[in-house]
Design a protein around this motif. Structure first.
Motif, PDB file in Angstrom:
ATOM      1  N   ALA A 203       0.839  -1.192   0.000  1.00 23.20           N
ATOM      2  CA  ALA A 203       0.000   0.000   0.000  1.00 23.20           C
ATOM      3  C   ALA A 203       0.880   1.251   0.000  1.00 23.20           C
ATOM      4  O   ALA A 203       1.824   1.353   0.782  1.00 23.20           O
ATOM      5  N   LYS A 204       0.590   2.200  -0.886  1.00 21.63           N
ATOM      6  CA  LYS A 204       1.384   3.421  -0.978  1.00 21.63           C
ATOM      7  C   LYS A 204       1.142   4.325   0.230  1.00 21.63           C
ATOM      8  O   LYS A 204       2.047   5.022   0.689  1.00 21.63           O
ATOM      9  N   GLU A 205      -0.080   4.349   0.729  1.00 26.14           N
ATOM     10  CA  GLU A 205      -0.422   5.139   1.907  1.00 26.14           C
ATOM     11  C   GLU A 205      -1.137   4.220   2.899  1.00 26.14           C
ATOM     12  O   GLU A 205      -2.359   4.113   2.894  1.00 26.14           O
ATOM     13  N   PRO A 206      -0.368   3.537   3.742  1.00 28.07           N
ATOM     14  CA  PRO A 206      -0.942   2.552   4.666  1.00 28.07           C
ATOM     15  C   PRO A 206      -1.996   3.146   5.589  1.00 28.07           C
ATOM     16  O   PRO A 206      -1.951   4.335   5.935  1.00 28.07           O
ATOM     17  N   ALA A 207      -2.953   2.304   5.968  1.00 28.10           N
ATOM     18  CA  ALA A 207      -3.986   2.707   6.917  1.00 28.10           C
ATOM     19  C   ALA A 207      -3.351   2.920   8.295  1.00 28.10           C
ATOM     20  O   ALA A 207      -2.258   2.408   8.567  1.00 28.10           O
ATOM     21  N   PRO A 208      -4.002   3.681   9.171  1.00 24.47           N
ATOM     22  CA  PRO A 208      -3.460   3.909  10.512  1.00 24.47           C
ATOM     23  C   PRO A 208      -3.193   2.599  11.240  1.00 24.47           C
ATOM     24  O   PRO A 208      -3.867   1.592  11.011  1.00 24.47           O
ATOM     25  N   GLU A 209      -2.196   2.603  12.096  1.00 23.98           N
ATOM     26  CA  GLU A 209      -1.852   1.406  12.855  1.00 23.98           C
ATOM     27  C   GLU A 209      -3.048   0.930  13.670  1.00 23.98           C
ATOM     28  O   GLU A 209      -3.757   1.717  14.274  1.00 23.98           O
ATOM     29  N   GLY A 210      -3.261  -0.362  13.672  1.00 30.12           N
ATOM     30  CA  GLY A 210      -4.394  -0.930  14.395  1.00 30.12           C
ATOM     31  C   GLY A 210      -5.660  -1.064  13.576  1.00 30.12           C
ATOM     32  O   GLY A 210      -6.655  -1.610  14.058  1.00 30.12           O
ATOM     33  N   ALA A 211      -5.645  -0.593  12.318  1.00 26.46           N
ATOM     34  CA  ALA A 211      -6.826  -0.699  11.460  1.00 26.46           C
ATOM     35  C   ALA A 211      -7.072  -2.163  11.111  1.00 26.46           C
ATOM     36  O   ALA A 211      -6.141  -2.955  11.011  1.00 26.46           O
ATOM     37  N   PRO A 212      -8.330  -2.563  10.929  1.00 28.26           N
ATOM     38  CA  PRO A 212      -8.629  -3.968  10.617  1.00 28.26           C
ATOM     39  C   PRO A 212      -8.103  -4.362   9.246  1.00 28.26           C
ATOM     40  O   PRO A 212      -7.866  -3.505   8.375  1.00 28.26           O
ATOM     41  N   LEU A 213      -7.924  -5.665   9.051  1.00 27.16           N
ATOM     42  CA  LEU A 213      -7.487  -6.168   7.757  1.00 27.16           C
ATOM     43  C   LEU A 213      -8.527  -5.782   6.701  1.00 27.16           C
ATOM     44  O   LEU A 213      -9.731  -5.944   6.902  1.00 27.16           O
ATOM     45  N   GLY A 214      -8.061  -5.263   5.593  1.00 24.09           N
ATOM     46  CA  GLY A 214      -8.946  -4.781   4.536  1.00 24.09           C
ATOM     47  C   GLY A 214      -8.962  -3.266   4.448  1.00 24.09           C
ATOM     48  O   GLY A 214      -9.325  -2.702   3.410  1.00 24.09           O
ATOM     49  N   ALA A 215      -8.549  -2.597   5.525  1.00 24.64           N
ATOM     50  CA  ALA A 215      -8.578  -1.133   5.549  1.00 24.64           C
ATOM     51  C   ALA A 215      -7.613  -0.534   4.541  1.00 24.64           C
ATOM     52  O   ALA A 215      -7.903   0.504   3.936  1.00 24.64           O
ATOM     53  N   ASN A 216      -6.466  -1.177   4.341  1.00 22.28           N
ATOM     54  CA  ASN A 216      -5.499  -0.662   3.374  1.00 22.28           C
ATOM     55  C   ASN A 216      -6.063  -0.706   1.957  1.00 22.28           C
ATOM     56  O   ASN A 216      -5.935   0.244   1.191  1.00 22.28           O
ATOM     57  N   PHE A 217      -6.698  -1.824   1.624  1.00 20.97           N
ATOM     58  CA  PHE A 217      -7.295  -1.950   0.293  1.00 20.97           C
ATOM     59  C   PHE A 217      -8.417  -0.931   0.118  1.00 20.97           C
ATOM     60  O   PHE A 217      -8.496  -0.248  -0.910  1.00 20.97           O
ATOM     61  N   GLU A 218      -9.287  -0.819   1.109  1.00 16.55           N
ATOM     62  CA  GLU A 218     -10.428   0.080   0.985  1.00 16.55           C
ATOM     63  C   GLU A 218      -9.989   1.531   0.841  1.00 16.55           C
ATOM     64  O   GLU A 218     -10.540   2.276   0.024  1.00 16.55           O
ATOM     65  N   ARG A 219      -8.992   1.941   1.603  1.00 19.01           N
ATOM     66  CA  ARG A 219      -8.507   3.320   1.495  1.00 19.01           C
ATOM     67  C   ARG A 219      -7.944   3.591   0.102  1.00 19.01           C
ATOM     68  O   ARG A 219      -8.219   4.632  -0.510  1.00 19.01           O
ATOM     69  N   ALA A 220      -7.161   2.659  -0.410  1.00 14.85           N
ATOM     70  CA  ALA A 220      -6.580   2.837  -1.744  1.00 14.85           C
ATOM     71  C   ALA A 220      -7.663   2.828  -2.823  1.00 14.85           C
ATOM     72  O   ALA A 220      -7.622   3.605  -3.778  1.00 14.85           O
ATOM     73  N   LEU A 221      -8.646   1.947  -2.671  1.00 17.91           N
ATOM     74  CA  LEU A 221      -9.743   1.876  -3.631  1.00 17.91           C
ATOM     75  C   LEU A 221     -10.576   3.153  -3.606  1.00 17.91           C
ATOM     76  O   LEU A 221     -10.889   3.721  -4.658  1.00 17.91           O
ATOM     77  N   TYR A 222     -10.940   3.600  -2.413  1.00 20.82           N
ATOM     78  CA  TYR A 222     -11.768   4.800  -2.298  1.00 20.82           C
ATOM     79  C   TYR A 222     -11.071   6.008  -2.907  1.00 20.82           C
ATOM     80  O   TYR A 222     -11.699   6.842  -3.567  1.00 20.82           O
ATOM     81  N   ALA A 223      -9.754   6.121  -2.686  1.00 20.67           N
ATOM     82  CA  ALA A 223      -9.007   7.248  -3.248  1.00 20.67           C
ATOM     83  C   ALA A 223      -8.976   7.188  -4.771  1.00 20.67           C
ATOM     84  O   ALA A 223      -9.128   8.207  -5.453  1.00 20.67           O
ATOM     85  N   ALA A 224      -8.781   5.992  -5.312  1.00 17.84           N
ATOM     86  CA  ALA A 224      -8.662   5.839  -6.764  1.00 17.84           C
ATOM     87  C   ALA A 224     -10.015   5.898  -7.473  1.00 17.84           C
ATOM     88  O   ALA A 224     -10.133   6.468  -8.564  1.00 17.84           O
ATOM     89  N   TYR A 225     -11.039   5.329  -6.867  1.00 18.19           N
ATOM     90  CA  TYR A 225     -12.342   5.192  -7.532  1.00 18.19           C
ATOM     91  C   TYR A 225     -13.279   6.365  -7.244  1.00 18.19           C
ATOM     92  O   TYR A 225     -14.069   6.759  -8.107  1.00 18.19           O
ATOM     93  N   MET A 226     -13.183   6.924  -6.034  1.00 24.36           N
ATOM     94  CA  MET A 226     -14.115   7.973  -5.621  1.00 24.36           C
ATOM     95  C   MET A 226     -13.444   9.321  -5.386  1.00 24.36           C
ATOM     96  O   MET A 226     -14.125  10.321  -5.142  1.00 24.36           O
ATOM     97  N   GLY A 227     -12.115   9.356  -5.418  1.00 23.85           N
ATOM     98  CA  GLY A 227     -11.393  10.573  -5.090  1.00 23.85           C
ATOM     99  C   GLY A 227     -11.615  11.717  -6.070  1.00 23.85           C
ATOM    100  O   GLY A 227     -12.112  11.530  -7.181  1.00 23.85           O
ATOM    101  N   GLY A 228     -11.223  12.925  -5.638  1.00 24.64           N
ATOM    102  CA  GLY A 228     -11.380  14.103  -6.480  1.00 24.64           C
ATOM    103  C   GLY A 228     -12.653  14.869  -6.180  1.00 24.64           C
ATOM    104  O   GLY A 228     -13.400  14.535  -5.257  1.00 24.64           O
TER     105      GLY A 228
END
Length: 247
Positions: A124-149
């Motif tokens: 992940a280029k921008e990792p989720a905060p420490e302690g985030a559940p598994l899947g949070a890294n993917f969701e953050r990256a997806l949301y930024a790429a698909y919904m960002g702007g």
């Protein structure tokens, strides 16, 4: 001649050390399905991209503890690392066939087996905060790429306003909503059939909505439940609530 032989031996050792650098083979850490994210970012149907390059979306591998977990959009599966094969680790999941993982350059390769196709994962280029559940890294990256702007409400309540969907699930500028989440798989996907769906809420209270992404346009429809009260909900698109255009 002796000096030349010594120099050659040192060079061979250095080259050998580079070729067998443990960091090039290490599978430890968190990996996300960047291929699926890149496919979704082109602006088409979300679940089509996830199904084409999934089904697994994020891996967390701990070689020291001999544990590995993956997230597929609705559940986390935990497995045990059986031991290192030549250039690969085998992950045993109770009740199913083992899965092999190995490095492919800077990526993690999940080797194809009888149950799942070959899949590629990246850090992940921008990792989720420490302690985030598994899947949070993917969701953050997806949301930024698909919904960002910035999105402009071209039609619907709040027409003309600018909407911003944040990578952390917050949304600003969309009337009646302060948080959102995209349906990736599982029950929400089953209930919406072949349609993409999202959850919009404000102050902890929300509803499911159907959406359709076509390039720089995003349509959000009311989700109409066609099931009886005692049946599992089955949603279909109702009246369009918003038409958003990406700026």
């Amino acid at each position: 001649m002796r000096k030349a032989l010594v120099a050659s031996s040192l060079l061979a050792l250095l080259l050998g050390g580079c070729a067998s650098n443990p960091a090039d083979l290490d599978v430890s850490g968190t990996w996300i399905n960047q291929v699926a994210i890149d496919a979704a970012a082109k602006g088409g149907p979300l679940r089509e991209a996830l199904q084409s390059f999934g089904p697994n979306l994020e891996w967390d591998v701990n070689t020291k503890a001999l544990q590995a977990r993956y997230y597929n959009g609705f559940e986390v599966a935990e497995g045990k690392l059986l031991g290192e094969k030549p250039g690969a680790w085998s992950v045993d999941f109770y009740g199913s066939a083992a899965t092999d993982l190995k490095r492919k350059g800077r990526q993690l390769l999940q080797v194809a087996n009888d149950n799942e196709p070959e899949q590629l994962f990246a850090r992940a280029k921008e990792p989720a905060p420490e302690g985030a559940p598994l899947g949070a890294n993917f969701e953050r990256a997806l949301y930024a790429a698909y919904m960002g702007g910035d999105w402009k409400i071209a039609n619907g309540n709040g027409e003309g306003a600018t909407v911003q969907f944040q990578a952390n699930g917050q949304v600003a500028g969309l009337p009646g909503a302060d948080r959102y989440s995209l349906c990736l798989a599982g029950d929400c996907a089953s209930m919406s059939g072949g349609y993409d769906s999202m959850w919009l809420q404000r102050n902890g209270v929300g509803n499911a909505w159907i959406f359709a992404r076509k390039g720089k346009q995003l349509e959000i429809f009311q989700a109409i439940n066609t099931s009886q009260a005692d049946e599992v909900p089955s949603f279909t698109p109702g009246p369009r609530q918003w038409l958003l255009e990406k700026q």
